[in-house]
Design an enzyme around this catalytic site. Sequence first.
Site, short mmCIF file in Angstrom:
data_model
loop_
_atom_site.label_atom_id
_atom_site.label_comp_id
_atom_site.label_asym_id
_atom_site.label_seq_id
_atom_site.Cartn_x
_atom_site.Cartn_y
_atom_site.Cartn_z
N CYS A 54 -15.00 -7.65 -28.23
CA CYS A 54 -14.72 -6.23 -27.66
C CYS A 54 -13.33 -6.19 -27.31
O CYS A 54 -12.73 -5.07 -27.29
CB CYS A 54 -15.68 -6.18 -26.41
SG CYS A 54 -17.44 -6.10 -26.52
N ARG A 131 -22.73 -2.26 -30.65
CA ARG A 131 -21.67 -1.69 -30.80
C ARG A 131 -22.06 -0.16 -31.29
O ARG A 131 -21.78 0.10 -32.78
CB ARG A 131 -20.68 -2.22 -31.75
CG ARG A 131 -20.19 -3.57 -31.13
CD ARG A 131 -19.06 -4.23 -31.96
NE ARG A 131 -19.22 -5.73 -31.67
CZ ARG A 131 -18.58 -6.04 -30.47
NH1 ARG A 131 -17.91 -5.23 -29.93
NH2 ARG A 131 -18.44 -7.51 -30.20
#
Length: 213
Positions: A54, A131
């Site tokens: 991330c 995601r």
Amino acid sequence: MSEPDDTAGAAPVRIGEAAPDFLARSTEGMVRLSDYRGRWLVFFSHPGDFTPVCTSEFIDLARAHERFAALGCSLLGHSVDSLFSHLGWIRLIRDETGVVVPFPIVEDVGLSIARRFGMLAADAASAASVRATYFIDPDGIVRAQICYPASVGRSVEEMLRLVAALQQTAGGDRLAPSGWQPGGKTLALPPMTAAEVLASETGKPWLCSGRAE
Ligand code: BEZ
């Protein structure tokens, strides 16, 4: 501080649907999704703050921010972490790498946004979202979405390419072929009727290399 969660079990958002509106706290104050009407928007979730993949995505997105802006496209991040987690994370990114995250990240500790969009994986062991990335047009309609697992980071170049391709084809009369890049040729729609196919130049409209304009 998302609005009350009355959406458990809601179907995942699909291409062609209006993006569900929400009001939530973010790193730049209150954000309402519908406030982005009139611009393209990439709304993307990530599984968790302070995690390596991330962080790499956020650094790449922050660096590409101006390229999205040049397409008239805003960025809006999301995770199920709290606002204070988001704030600590962007401060750490700035202190450690010098990169300032120039777009808001909304909090979603109640999971109402994650549930409503369908961001939670079927086999998820925790509340972390996948995601998920939603490409939303200026009318608030989801025009594309991509979904990756926590283990694989997204390609910012592909996100930029997809925004540009969606913009080029938004009129409905052109197509972007495989590997299309900004500035590249788009394709005409194939014949849809017997009359059109009989009148077409080659009779082989699926062989589109000669039809690019
Ligand atoms: C990461 O972004 O690195 C990550 C996120 C969730 C679980 C594991 C890793």
